[in-house]
Design a protein around this motif. Structure first.
Motif, PDB file in Angstrom:
ATOM      1  N   GLY A  15      68.477  37.875  53.480  1.00 32.60           N
ATOM      2  CA  GLY A  15      67.960  36.996  54.522  1.00 32.60           C
ATOM      3  C   GLY A  15      66.772  37.600  55.257  1.00 32.60           C
ATOM      4  O   GLY A  15      65.770  36.929  55.502  1.00 32.60           O
ATOM      5  N   LEU A  16      66.872  38.884  55.595  1.00 32.48           N
ATOM      6  CA  LEU A  16      65.765  39.551  56.271  1.00 32.48           C
ATOM      7  C   LEU A  16      64.546  39.682  55.362  1.00 32.48           C
ATOM      8  O   LEU A  16      63.404  39.560  55.823  1.00 32.48           O
ATOM      9  CB  LEU A  16      66.205  40.925  56.782  1.00 32.48           C
ATOM     10  CG  LEU A  16      67.103  40.906  58.006  1.00 32.48           C
ATOM     11  CD1 LEU A  16      67.623  42.317  58.311  1.00 32.48           C
ATOM     12  CD2 LEU A  16      66.383  40.334  59.211  1.00 32.48           C
ATOM     13  N   ALA A  17      64.759  39.925  54.078  1.00 34.71           N
ATOM     14  CA  ALA A  17      63.641  40.014  53.140  1.00 34.71           C
ATOM     15  C   ALA A  17      62.934  38.663  53.016  1.00 34.71           C
ATOM     16  O   ALA A  17      61.702  38.596  52.985  1.00 34.71           O
ATOM     17  CB  ALA A  17      64.126  40.489  51.774  1.00 34.71           C
ATOM     18  N   ILE A  18      63.703  37.589  52.968  1.00 34.48           N
ATOM     19  CA  ILE A  18      63.111  36.244  52.898  1.00 34.48           C
ATOM     20  C   ILE A  18      62.295  35.981  54.158  1.00 34.48           C
ATOM     21  O   ILE A  18      61.158  35.500  54.092  1.00 34.48           O
ATOM     22  CB  ILE A  18      64.212  35.176  52.713  1.00 34.48           C
ATOM     23  CG1 ILE A  18      64.812  35.287  51.320  1.00 34.48           C
ATOM     24  CG2 ILE A  18      63.657  33.777  52.964  1.00 34.48           C
ATOM     25  CD1 ILE A  18      66.068  34.454  51.117  1.00 34.48           C
ATOM     26  N   GLU A  72      55.601  47.198  56.078  1.00 34.76           N
ATOM     27  CA  GLU A  72      55.068  46.837  54.765  1.00 34.76           C
ATOM     28  C   GLU A  72      56.168  46.454  53.783  1.00 34.76           C
ATOM     29  O   GLU A  72      55.956  45.636  52.905  1.00 34.76           O
ATOM     30  CB  GLU A  72      54.224  47.982  54.211  1.00 34.76           C
ATOM     31  CG  GLU A  72      52.933  48.157  54.981  1.00 34.76           C
ATOM     32  CD  GLU A  72      51.972  49.097  54.292  1.00 34.76           C
ATOM     33  OE1 GLU A  72      52.008  49.185  53.053  1.00 34.76           O
ATOM     34  OE2 GLU A  72      51.197  49.734  55.008  1.00 34.76           O
ATOM     35  N   ALA A  73      57.329  47.051  53.930  1.00 33.53           N
ATOM     36  CA  ALA A  73      58.429  46.787  53.001  1.00 33.53           C
ATOM     37  C   ALA A  73      59.393  45.765  53.598  1.00 33.53           C
ATOM     38  O   ALA A  73      59.670  45.803  54.801  1.00 33.53           O
ATOM     39  CB  ALA A  73      59.180  48.074  52.697  1.00 33.53           C
ATOM     40  N   PRO A  74      59.916  44.861  52.780  1.00 32.91           N
ATOM     41  CA  PRO A  74      60.850  43.858  53.301  1.00 32.91           C
ATOM     42  C   PRO A  74      62.254  44.389  53.565  1.00 32.91           C
ATOM     43  O   PRO A  74      63.081  43.686  54.118  1.00 32.91           O
ATOM     44  CB  PRO A  74      60.872  42.785  52.213  1.00 32.91           C
ATOM     45  CG  PRO A  74      60.481  43.487  50.967  1.00 32.91           C
ATOM     46  CD  PRO A  74      59.558  44.608  51.391  1.00 32.91           C
ATOM     47  N   ALA A  75      62.537  45.635  53.186  1.00 36.50           N
ATOM     48  CA  ALA A  75      63.867  46.207  53.426  1.00 36.50           C
ATOM     49  C   ALA A  75      64.010  46.562  54.896  1.00 36.50           C
ATOM     50  O   ALA A  75      63.121  47.161  55.500  1.00 36.50           O
ATOM     51  CB  ALA A  75      64.063  47.449  52.570  1.00 36.50           C
ATOM     52  N   LEU A 117      62.617  44.366  69.550  1.00 41.55           N
ATOM     53  CA  LEU A 117      61.677  45.368  69.066  1.00 41.55           C
ATOM     54  C   LEU A 117      61.986  45.777  67.624  1.00 41.55           C
ATOM     55  O   LEU A 117      61.074  45.970  66.816  1.00 41.55           O
ATOM     56  CB  LEU A 117      61.678  46.587  69.988  1.00 41.55           C
ATOM     57  CG  LEU A 117      61.094  46.351  71.377  1.00 41.55           C
ATOM     58  CD1 LEU A 117      61.342  47.560  72.274  1.00 41.55           C
ATOM     59  CD2 LEU A 117      59.614  46.012  71.295  1.00 41.55           C
ATOM     60  N   ALA A 118      63.268  45.893  67.299  1.00 36.43           N
ATOM     61  CA  ALA A 118      63.655  46.228  65.925  1.00 36.43           C
ATOM     62  C   ALA A 118      63.269  45.102  64.974  1.00 36.43           C
ATOM     63  O   ALA A 118      62.801  45.351  63.860  1.00 36.43           O
ATOM     64  CB  ALA A 118      65.157  46.502  65.850  1.00 36.43           C
ATOM     65  N   PHE A 119      63.442  43.852  65.399  1.00 38.37           N
ATOM     66  CA  PHE A 119      63.076  42.706  64.575  1.00 38.37           C
ATOM     67  C   PHE A 119      61.558  42.644  64.382  1.00 38.37           C
ATOM     68  O   PHE A 119      61.068  42.419  63.275  1.00 38.37           O
ATOM     69  CB  PHE A 119      63.594  41.417  65.211  1.00 38.37           C
ATOM     70  CG  PHE A 119      63.492  40.221  64.323  1.00 38.37           C
ATOM     71  CD1 PHE A 119      64.105  40.206  63.090  1.00 38.37           C
ATOM     72  CD2 PHE A 119      62.780  39.108  64.718  1.00 38.37           C
ATOM     73  CE1 PHE A 119      64.020  39.100  62.256  1.00 38.37           C
ATOM     74  CE2 PHE A 119      62.685  37.997  63.907  1.00 38.37           C
ATOM     75  CZ  PHE A 119      63.308  37.991  62.666  1.00 38.37           C
ATOM     76  N   GLU A 120      60.823  42.895  65.454  1.00 37.00           N
ATOM     77  CA  GLU A 120      59.364  42.937  65.357  1.00 37.00           C
ATOM     78  C   GLU A 120      58.917  44.036  64.391  1.00 37.00           C
ATOM     79  O   GLU A 120      58.040  43.833  63.551  1.00 37.00           O
ATOM     80  CB  GLU A 120      58.742  43.164  66.731  1.00 37.00           C
ATOM     81  CG  GLU A 120      57.232  43.269  66.698  1.00 37.00           C
ATOM     82  CD  GLU A 120      56.635  43.607  68.045  1.00 37.00           C
ATOM     83  OE1 GLU A 120      55.537  43.111  68.328  1.00 37.00           O
ATOM     84  OE2 GLU A 120      57.266  44.364  68.818  1.00 37.00           O
ATOM     85  N   GLN A 121      59.511  45.200  64.508  1.00 40.34           N
ATOM     86  CA  GLN A 121      59.190  46.316  63.613  1.00 40.34           C
ATOM     87  C   GLN A 121      59.471  45.936  62.164  1.00 40.34           C
ATOM     88  O   GLN A 121      58.699  46.257  61.274  1.00 40.34           O
ATOM     89  CB  GLN A 121      59.979  47.554  64.013  1.00 40.34           C
ATOM     90  CG  GLN A 121      59.657  48.776  63.189  1.00 40.34           C
ATOM     91  CD  GLN A 121      60.471  49.983  63.619  1.00 40.34           C
ATOM     92  OE1 GLN A 121      61.478  49.867  64.318  1.00 40.34           O
ATOM     93  NE2 GLN A 121      60.045  51.145  63.182  1.00 40.34           N
ATOM     94  N   HIS A 122      60.574  45.234  61.935  1.00 40.67           N
ATOM     95  CA  HIS A 122      60.903  44.783  60.583  1.00 40.67           C
ATOM     96  C   HIS A 122      59.845  43.830  60.050  1.00 40.67           C
ATOM     97  O   HIS A 122      59.388  43.957  58.923  1.00 40.67           O
ATOM     98  CB  HIS A 122      62.277  44.114  60.560  1.00 40.67           C
ATOM     99  CG  HIS A 122      62.561  43.395  59.292  1.00 40.67           C
ATOM    100  ND1 HIS A 122      62.741  44.059  58.098  1.00 40.67           N
ATOM    101  CD2 HIS A 122      62.653  42.078  59.002  1.00 40.67           C
ATOM    102  CE1 HIS A 122      62.948  43.170  57.140  1.00 40.67           C
ATOM    103  NE2 HIS A 122      62.893  41.960  57.674  1.00 40.67           N
ATOM    104  N   LEU A 123      59.444  42.860  60.861  1.00 42.55           N
ATOM    105  CA  LEU A 123      58.460  41.878  60.414  1.00 42.55           C
ATOM    106  C   LEU A 123      57.101  42.504  60.130  1.00 42.55           C
ATOM    107  O   LEU A 123      56.389  42.081  59.215  1.00 42.55           O
ATOM    108  CB  LEU A 123      58.291  40.771  61.459  1.00 42.55           C
ATOM    109  CG  LEU A 123      59.458  39.823  61.613  1.00 42.55           C
ATOM    110  CD1 LEU A 123      59.155  38.818  62.724  1.00 42.55           C
ATOM    111  CD2 LEU A 123      59.769  39.101  60.314  1.00 42.55           C
ATOM    112  N   LEU A 124      56.733  43.517  60.887  1.00 49.68           N
ATOM    113  CA  LEU A 124      55.416  44.127  60.740  1.00 49.68           C
ATOM    114  C   LEU A 124      55.390  45.281  59.744  1.00 49.68           C
ATOM    115  O   LEU A 124      54.315  45.794  59.439  1.00 49.68           O
ATOM    116  CB  LEU A 124      54.910  44.599  62.107  1.00 49.68           C
ATOM    117  CG  LEU A 124      54.732  43.487  63.146  1.00 49.68           C
ATOM    118  CD1 LEU A 124      54.304  44.078  64.483  1.00 49.68           C
ATOM    119  CD2 LEU A 124      53.766  42.425  62.673  1.00 49.68           C
TER     120      LEU A 124
END
Length: 73
Positions: free
Chosen positions: A40-43, A17-20, A8-15
């Motif tokens: 890596g997460l921003a990429i 607006e900011a890549p941070a 869920l945290a990874f999904e929230q990150h992907l969705l």
């Protein structure tokens, strides 16, 4: 962190607006010798959005044409 919480945290990150990434989520990951977690997460975030837009442009070309770049993306 349980797997479902991490997913869920990874999904929230992907969705987001900011890549941070959320600092709590980023702290659960390990960076490599040449790539830190934040980079890596921003990429991954930017690549996910780029691929999603590519699919939408391909599958909904007529709508993209009528709306234009700014409204479609």
């Amino acid at each position: 962190m349980r797997l479902i919480d991490w997913q869920l945290a990874f999904e929230q990150h992907l969705l987001s607006e900011a890549p941070a990434a959320n600092s709590g989520f980023a702290a659960t990951l390990l960076g490599g010798p040449t790539l830190d977690v934040e980079t890596g997460l921003a990429i991954y975030h930017n690549a996910y959005l780029s691929r999603l837009q590519e699919v939408l442009r391909h599958d909904f070309g007529a709508i993209w044409y009528w709306l234009g770049d700014e409204a479609f993306c």
